[in-house]
Design a protein around this motif. Structure first.
Motif, PDB file in Angstrom:
ATOM      1  N   GLN A  11      35.630  87.154 -54.988  1.00  0.00           N
ATOM      2  CA  GLN A  11      34.485  88.037 -55.254  1.00  0.00           C
ATOM      3  C   GLN A  11      33.271  87.577 -56.125  1.00  0.00           C
ATOM      4  OE1 GLN A  11      34.653  91.395 -54.284  1.00  0.00           O
ATOM      5  NE2 GLN A  11      36.509  90.846 -53.288  1.00  0.00           N
ATOM      6  N   HIS A  12      32.132  87.953 -55.956  1.00  0.00           N
ATOM      7  CA  HIS A  12      30.819  87.817 -56.387  1.00  0.00           C
ATOM      8  C   HIS A  12      30.987  88.073 -57.997  1.00  0.00           C
ATOM      9  CE1 HIS A  12      26.450  87.404 -57.696  1.00  0.00           C
ATOM     10  NE2 HIS A  12      26.353  86.709 -56.879  1.00  0.00           N
ATOM     11  N   ILE A  13      30.431  87.300 -58.847  1.00  0.00           N
ATOM     12  CA  ILE A  13      30.415  87.479 -60.203  1.00  0.00           C
ATOM     13  C   ILE A  13      30.065  88.768 -60.749  1.00  0.00           C
ATOM     14  CG2 ILE A  13      30.549  84.788 -60.706  1.00  0.00           C
ATOM     15  CD1 ILE A  13      27.557  85.412 -61.675  1.00  0.00           C
ATOM     16  N   ASP A  14      29.218  89.419 -59.968  1.00  0.00           N
ATOM     17  CA  ASP A  14      28.385  90.751 -60.154  1.00  0.00           C
ATOM     18  C   ASP A  14      29.575  91.873 -60.369  1.00  0.00           C
ATOM     19  OD1 ASP A  14      25.924  92.017 -60.585  1.00  0.00           O
ATOM     20  OD2 ASP A  14      26.783  93.468 -58.967  1.00  0.00           O
ATOM     21  N   VAL A  15      30.655  91.567 -59.963  1.00  0.00           N
ATOM     22  CA  VAL A  15      31.845  92.561 -60.081  1.00  0.00           C
ATOM     23  C   VAL A  15      32.227  92.523 -61.660  1.00  0.00           C
ATOM     24  CG1 VAL A  15      33.835  90.880 -60.103  1.00  0.00           C
ATOM     25  CG2 VAL A  15      34.305  93.300 -59.376  1.00  0.00           C
ATOM     26  N   HIS A  47      34.195  95.970 -68.363  1.00  0.00           N
ATOM     27  CA  HIS A  47      35.701  96.307 -67.716  1.00  0.00           C
ATOM     28  C   HIS A  47      35.597  96.853 -66.602  1.00  0.00           C
ATOM     29  CE1 HIS A  47      39.625  98.110 -68.584  1.00  0.00           C
ATOM     30  NE2 HIS A  47      39.860  96.998 -69.229  1.00  0.00           N
ATOM     31  N   LYS A  48      36.654  97.127 -66.063  1.00  0.00           N
ATOM     32  CA  LYS A  48      37.015  97.911 -64.847  1.00  0.00           C
ATOM     33  C   LYS A  48      36.667  99.245 -64.993  1.00  0.00           C
ATOM     34  CE  LYS A  48      40.541  98.755 -61.321  1.00  0.00           C
ATOM     35  NZ  LYS A  48      41.903  98.610 -60.899  1.00  0.00           N
ATOM     36  N   ASP A  49      36.973  99.935 -66.157  1.00  0.00           N
ATOM     37  CA  ASP A  49      36.470 101.193 -66.470  1.00  0.00           C
ATOM     38  C   ASP A  49      34.912 101.404 -66.941  1.00  0.00           C
ATOM     39  OD1 ASP A  49      36.459 100.290 -68.915  1.00  0.00           O
ATOM     40  OD2 ASP A  49      38.147 101.356 -69.801  1.00  0.00           O
ATOM     41  N   ASP A  50      34.298 100.059 -66.778  1.00  0.00           N
ATOM     42  CA  ASP A  50      32.775  99.959 -66.988  1.00  0.00           C
ATOM     43  C   ASP A  50      32.412 100.105 -68.402  1.00  0.00           C
ATOM     44  OD1 ASP A  50      31.897 100.740 -64.296  1.00  0.00           O
ATOM     45  OD2 ASP A  50      31.968 102.859 -64.358  1.00  0.00           O
ATOM     46  N   THR A  51      33.402  99.970 -69.178  1.00  0.00           N
ATOM     47  CA  THR A  51      33.098  99.494 -70.810  1.00  0.00           C
ATOM     48  C   THR A  51      32.552  98.272 -71.004  1.00  0.00           C
ATOM     49  OG1 THR A  51      35.058 101.024 -71.449  1.00  0.00           O
ATOM     50  CG2 THR A  51      34.156  99.506 -73.031  1.00  0.00           C
ATOM     51  N   PRO A  52      31.556  98.118 -71.789  1.00  0.00           N
ATOM     52  CA  PRO A  52      30.883  96.738 -71.928  1.00  0.00           C
ATOM     53  C   PRO A  52      31.851  95.813 -72.601  1.00  0.00           C
ATOM     54  CG  PRO A  52      29.300  98.530 -72.471  1.00  0.00           C
ATOM     55  CD  PRO A  52      30.572  99.100 -72.246  1.00  0.00           C
ATOM     56  N   LEU A  53      32.070  94.443 -72.591  1.00  0.00           N
ATOM     57  CA  LEU A  53      32.810  93.802 -73.177  1.00  0.00           C
ATOM     58  C   LEU A  53      32.367  92.307 -73.387  1.00  0.00           C
ATOM     59  CD1 LEU A  53      36.165  92.972 -73.855  1.00  0.00           C
ATOM     60  CD2 LEU A  53      36.164  92.275 -71.351  1.00  0.00           C
ATOM     61  N   MET A  54      32.120  92.030 -74.747  1.00  0.00           N
ATOM     62  CA  MET A  54      31.602  90.895 -75.071  1.00  0.00           C
ATOM     63  C   MET A  54      32.592  89.644 -75.052  1.00  0.00           C
ATOM     64  SD  MET A  54      28.491  91.254 -75.556  1.00  0.00           S
ATOM     65  CE  MET A  54      27.966  89.739 -76.264  1.00  0.00           C
ATOM     66  N   VAL A  55      32.329  88.647 -74.683  1.00  0.00           N
ATOM     67  CA  VAL A  55      33.060  87.529 -74.548  1.00  0.00           C
ATOM     68  C   VAL A  55      32.527  86.179 -74.761  1.00  0.00           C
ATOM     69  CG1 VAL A  55      34.604  88.386 -72.530  1.00  0.00           C
ATOM     70  CG2 VAL A  55      32.985  86.924 -71.910  1.00  0.00           C
ATOM     71  N   TYR A  56      33.309  85.134 -75.151  1.00  0.00           N
ATOM     72  CA  TYR A  56      32.836  83.931 -75.598  1.00  0.00           C
ATOM     73  C   TYR A  56      33.623  83.110 -74.266  1.00  0.00           C
ATOM     74  CZ  TYR A  56      32.414  79.383 -77.816  1.00  0.00           C
ATOM     75  OH  TYR A  56      32.024  77.965 -78.092  1.00  0.00           O
ATOM     76  N   LEU A  57      32.219  82.354 -73.705  1.00  0.00           N
ATOM     77  CA  LEU A  57      32.704  81.763 -72.361  1.00  0.00           C
ATOM     78  C   LEU A  57      32.232  80.290 -72.484  1.00  0.00           C
ATOM     79  CD1 LEU A  57      33.684  81.762 -69.183  1.00  0.00           C
ATOM     80  CD2 LEU A  57      31.257  82.666 -68.723  1.00  0.00           C
ATOM     81  N   THR A  58      33.345  79.417 -71.851  1.00  0.00           N
ATOM     82  CA  THR A  58      33.199  77.980 -72.102  1.00  0.00           C
ATOM     83  C   THR A  58      33.390  77.436 -70.611  1.00  0.00           C
ATOM     84  OG1 THR A  58      33.609  77.436 -74.255  1.00  0.00           O
ATOM     85  CG2 THR A  58      33.736  75.857 -72.852  1.00  0.00           C
ATOM     86  N   ILE A  59      32.494  76.870 -69.715  1.00  0.00           N
ATOM     87  CA  ILE A  59      32.544  76.268 -68.654  1.00  0.00           C
ATOM     88  C   ILE A  59      32.308  74.850 -68.748  1.00  0.00           C
ATOM     89  CG2 ILE A  59      31.867  78.453 -67.495  1.00  0.00           C
ATOM     90  CD1 ILE A  59      29.346  76.929 -66.796  1.00  0.00           C
ATOM     91  N   SER A  60      32.944  74.074 -67.612  1.00  0.00           N
ATOM     92  CA  SER A  60      32.675  72.643 -67.748  1.00  0.00           C
ATOM     93  C   SER A  60      32.976  72.041 -66.269  1.00  0.00           C
ATOM     94  CB  SER A  60      33.830  72.022 -68.450  1.00  0.00           C
ATOM     95  OG  SER A  60      33.846  72.152 -70.016  1.00  0.00           O
ATOM     96  N   PRO A  61      32.249  71.318 -65.792  1.00  0.00           N
ATOM     97  CA  PRO A  61      32.250  70.855 -64.136  1.00  0.00           C
ATOM     98  C   PRO A  61      33.275  69.774 -64.219  1.00  0.00           C
ATOM     99  CG  PRO A  61      30.151  69.781 -65.219  1.00  0.00           C
ATOM    100  CD  PRO A  61      30.792  70.652 -66.346  1.00  0.00           C
TER     101      PRO A  61
END
Length: 204
Positions: A11-15, A47-61
């Motif tokens: 899915q697209h990240i917009d989900v 969240h799936k139920d539309d609740t906002p969710l703050m996350v700490y995200l780390t990405i590495s190529p």
């Protein structure tokens, strides 16, 4: 996020973002993807139920043997009221550290001046030292003199926001040389500022 894996795969990240892209963390994340670099950011997902969710995200190529970007590894941790932002952030960093420690490749985090900030066990073993002996030392101390120009050029490129895949010679503590391939990327903070560089090193 409340989703099963098969509900979001492909899915697209917009989900997860629901169009909420006007965030400093998201801007830094998109810039890192465009520059093929690593980033650690705080972002708001839903969240799936539309609740906002703050996350700490780390990405590495991750790059292949030809230096081509193949995909990204992403690790995220929810920052909840139960644990509080500081504790959740520490837990996310600890999980990421555990993954790095078990990696077969040598991995180190360096300052923009080329000083070692963090190094995993595989990297320390590769050059014959204990991790603690390498902290705050210059990476040049473990690179053969013939490869110094290559390393210095690449340290400069990290500061300019560029990722690279290159080869050079390391020198083991006992003096023997080690030919390695390095995949290196700049690390940005949540404001998009380059603060350090992450390198993955493979003995070839």
């Amino acid at each position: 996020t409340g989703y099963a894996a098969d509900e979001v795969l492909g899915q697209h990240i917009d989900v997860l973002y629901r169009g909420d892209y006007d965030q400093p963390g998201v801007e830094s994340l998109f810039q890192a993807v465009a520059d093929q670099t690593s980033a650690s950011v705080l972002v708001r997902l839903y969240h799936k139920d539309d609740t906002p969710l703050m996350v700490y995200l780390t990405i590495s190529p991750l790059f292949d043997a030809d230096g081509q970007l193949t995909h990204y590894i992403g690790i995220q941790r929810s920052i909840t009221d139960t644990y509080g932002p500081d504790r959740a952030l520490r837990r996310a960093e600890e999980r990421y550290r555990q993954i790095v420690e078990t990696a077969q490749e040598g991995i180190y985090l360096g300052s923009l001046e080329g000083k070692i900030i963090y190094i995993n066990k595989s990297m320390a073993r590769m050059v014959g030292y204990d991790e603690k002996e390498l902290l705050n030392r210059s990476v040049l101390d473990f690179v053969d003199e013939t490869s110094h120009p290559i390393l210095l050029q690449n340290v400069q490129r990290r500061g300019q926001g560029m990722s690279d895949y290159y080869e050079l010679m390391l020198r083991h503590r006992d003096g023997h040389l080690i030919w390695v391939q390095i995949s290196a990327s700049p690390i940005r903070n949540e404001y998009g500022e380059i603060t350090s560089a992450l390198a993955m090193v493979t003995d070839i």
